[in-house]
Design a protein around this motif. Structure first.
Motif, PDB file in Angstrom:
ATOM      1  N   HIS A 252      87.057  17.183 -11.671  1.00 30.68           N
ATOM      2  CA  HIS A 252      87.251  18.609 -11.372  1.00 30.68           C
ATOM      3  C   HIS A 252      86.960  18.899  -9.900  1.00 30.68           C
ATOM      4  N   VAL A 253      85.856  18.376  -9.414  1.00 32.93           N
ATOM      5  CA  VAL A 253      85.479  18.615  -8.017  1.00 32.93           C
ATOM      6  C   VAL A 253      86.527  18.039  -7.070  1.00 32.93           C
ATOM      7  N   LEU A 254      87.024  16.848  -7.343  1.00 30.21           N
ATOM      8  CA  LEU A 254      88.053  16.264  -6.485  1.00 30.21           C
ATOM      9  C   LEU A 254      89.319  17.120  -6.485  1.00 30.21           C
ATOM     10  N   ASP A 255      89.725  17.584  -7.649  1.00 30.47           N
ATOM     11  CA  ASP A 255      90.906  18.447  -7.730  1.00 30.47           C
ATOM     12  C   ASP A 255      90.676  19.758  -6.979  1.00 30.47           C
ATOM     13  N   GLN A 256      89.491  20.341  -7.140  1.00 26.58           N
ATOM     14  CA  GLN A 256      89.190  21.608  -6.476  1.00 26.58           C
ATOM     15  C   GLN A 256      89.120  21.408  -4.963  1.00 26.58           C
TER      16      GLN A 256
END
Length: 164
Positions: free
Chosen positions: A101-105
């Motif tokens: 999630h953090v990488l996508d965000q």
């Protein structure tokens, strides 16, 4: 499991496990005796580009991450993040889901890369997870972390590009 932006009402669930993780002195560079008010101020995001998210199952906070730029000004295109998963929910994929999630965000927010500044070398579960998500150990600072049980151990600086 749902991952969403953290709200003030999530703090009690975060603090339940954050307090114990920090006090253990095995994975975080925070003072073991950090107070709840100080911890809340360090973890809960202010204004964008800083964000705090939670992984929840119903009303239960299983894990959390905070993210934002690693530096300001000319270095603000590199993001960073910190993660905590409740020990009650370890091994259930919460850390991986938060990491993805953090990488996508971070990509959506326009960051060109992610840098983790202080991954404790003896935290092999985290190191393996980050490597499986494409991070490389760029350097290890010898004896930079005073582990509560193992004494002085290294801190990894880990990096991953977000540019295709």
């Amino acid at each position: 499991m749902e991952i969403r932006e953290a709200v003030a009402g999530d703090w009690a669930g975060i603090w339940l496990f954050q307090r114990d993780i920090v006090r253990a002195g095995e994975t975080y560079t925070w003072p073991a005796d950090v107070t709840e008010d100080v911890a809340r101020g360090m973890w809960m995001a202010g204004a964008l580009p800083y964000r705090t998210v939670v992984a929840v199952d119903g009303d239960t906070v299983m894990g959390t991450a905070k993210m934002g730029p690693n530096h300001l000004g000319p270095g603000s295109h590199i993001g960073t993040a910190s993660f905590m998963v409740s020990p009650d929910h370890g091994g259930k994929g919460v850390g991986r889901a938060l990491g993805e999630h953090v990488l996508d965000q971070a990509r959506a927010d326009g960051f060109r890369a992610m840098q983790f500044n202080a991954v404790v070398s003896t935290n092999t579960v985290a190191v393996k997870l980050w490597q499986s998500l494409g991070f490389e150990i760029m350097a290890t600072l010898p004896e930079a972390f005073r582990h509560a049980k193992k004494g002085y151990v290294g801190l990894h600086v880990m990096f991953r590009s977000l540019v295709a």
